[in-house]
Design an enzyme around this catalytic site. Structure first.
Site, mmCIF file in Angstrom:
data_model
loop_
_atom_site.group_PDB
_atom_site.id
_atom_site.type_symbol
_atom_site.label_atom_id
_atom_site.label_comp_id
_atom_site.label_asym_id
_atom_site.label_seq_id
_atom_site.Cartn_x
_atom_site.Cartn_y
_atom_site.Cartn_z
ATOM 1 C CD GLU A 1 3.032 -11.437 18.062
ATOM 2 O OE1 GLU A 1 2.547 -12.382 18.705
ATOM 3 O OE2 GLU A 1 2.835 -10.235 18.358
ATOM 4 C CB SER B 1 5.819 -4.066 0.392
ATOM 5 O OG SER B 1 7.220 -3.998 0.573
ATOM 6 N N GLY C 1 0.828 -1.195 0.000
ATOM 7 C CA GLY C 1 0.000 0.000 0.000
ATOM 8 C C GLY C 1 0.858 1.239 0.000
ATOM 9 C CG ASP D 1 -5.969 3.205 9.376
ATOM 10 O OD1 ASP D 1 -7.150 3.428 9.024
ATOM 11 O OD2 ASP D 1 -5.123 2.717 8.621
#
Length: 382
Positions: free
Chosen positions: A207, A137, A133, A253
């Site tokens: 993670e 990446s 996006g 977000d």
């Protein structure tokens, strides 16, 4: 039909034969040169508060979410909708000065940046692309020392406009500073293992549960989630959000794409703090996040309060869980105040969604009120 879907989902969660994720041994010491490792929480001088949500409110072990009938999970992909914006309030710094290039130094030795990049390839085996996006990446990878799955996020340096400082004084992208404040030892936030700067990119090693899927794909594979499953996941997301705000961090977000599910343990993890900032009591006058999750007050007045806007986003996420779609994707401005919900939903669930999506921010529940809501407690009001 809804009852059959719900029963199938609950049966999938309760499948006893699913293998739980095994704990991984700690990584062996890495050869020099090595990228920066985050300092431990003991060195944090940022004054982070204790988590607001009690650990007693969550089960000791979440049920597994993977079912053989669901088939292989699709890769985690970035939303096609643009995210983030410009101008984040908070004390941040802009990075200045040149970074050593990848070629040999003047005295013929390999530059530190090239050594760091080579060290990354020596310690990790890169895999498939998980998402791409405006942020850069994310690749799947495996840590060679112990076989642990990780995700490697690569962000172009020219897209990083906000920097801060870690407790040891190291200057770092704000996303890394915020992750350090909220992720240490908290299972509901993705853990940052290490990070390094390359000539043109900043790389984060994160993670990655061995069997994982973002919430958006989890919902799409099933159409919608029954209330029991939605409550189990939403409760974890709320706990993670409250933990962030207690540490002085605003995610900005929150959406299904940024909620990662460990399918073996049922643990939900909040990811991607690239739009995050420091929590403040005053109103924000610049927007960062995904446009379709903007609260009405931002569109009408050009400002919003962090916690009230977060509750608005959580209301959209809950609607997507139990209805299978974004409530305002089609003509969302014209549907404010006229939200139509399926009759199959309990009155308590409908009431919670409507209150979270109140047009007036003052009428939305607080994050603390959400935790005590009857639907969250599975209490049916006559």
């Amino acid at each position: 039909m809804a009852e059959r879907v719900c029963a199938w989902l609950l049966g999938a969660i309760a499948s006893p034969w699913l293998r739980l994720a095994r704990p991984r041994p700690p990584p062996r010491p890495r050869p020099r040169p090595r990228p920066r490792l985050l300092p431990g929480p003991a060195g944090d001088t940022g004054g982070a508060a204790a988590p607001a949500a009690s650990a007693a409110s969550s089960p000791l072990r979440a049920p597994p979410l993977l079912s053989a009938a669901a088939g292989p999970e699709p890769p985690v992909s970035a939303s096609k909708e643009p995210t983030c914006g410009d101008g984040r309030p908070g004390a941040v710094e802009r990075r200045s000065g040149a970074v050593p290039g990848p070629g040999p130094s003047a005295d013929g030795r390999v530059s530190p940046a090239r050594k760091a990049q080579q060290g990354l390839k020596e310690r990790y085996r890169l895999g498939s692309l998980l998402g791409r996006g405006g942020f850069g990446s994310v690749l799947a990878a495996t840590r060679l020392s112990d076989g642990a799955p990780v995700a490697i996020k690569r962000v172009p340096r020219n897209r990083i406009h906000h920097w801060g400082r870690l407790p040891d004084g190291t200057r770092a992208p704000l996303e890394i500073v915020l992750l350090h404040k909220v992720s240490a030892g908290f299972p509901g936030i993705v853990q940052l293992h290490e990070w390094l700067e390359l000539p043109n990119n900043v790389v984060m090693v994160l993670e990655r549960p061995e069997r994982s899927q973002d919430l958006l794909h989890f919902i799409r594979a099933r159409g919608f989630l029954c209330e029991e499953v939605a409550r189990h996941l939403f409760r974890q997301v709320l706990e993670a959000v409250r933990h962030c705000t207690s540490c002085g961090v605003l995610h900005r977000d929150i959406k299904p794409e940024n909620i990662l599910l460990d399918l073996a343990t049922g643990q939900a993890k909040l990811i991607d703090f690239g739009c995050g900032t420091y929590l403040q009591a005053a109103a924000y006058t610049s927007f960062a996040g995904t446009p379709s999750y903007r609260p009405p007050e931002w569109i009408q007045f050009g400002w919003y309060y962090g916690k009230a806007a977060t509750v608005w986003s959580l209301g959209i996420v809950l609607h997507q869980m139990v209805c299978g779609e974004h409530p305002f994707r089609r003509g969302w401005n014209s549907t404010w105040g006229r939200l139509s919900l399926p009759r199959r939903l309990s009155p308590e669930c409908q009431d919670l969604i409507r209150r979270c999506l109140s047009v007036l921010s003052s009428e939305r529940p607080s994050l603390e009120d959400l935790s005590c809501d009857p639907w969250m407690q599975d209490i049916h009001v006559p």
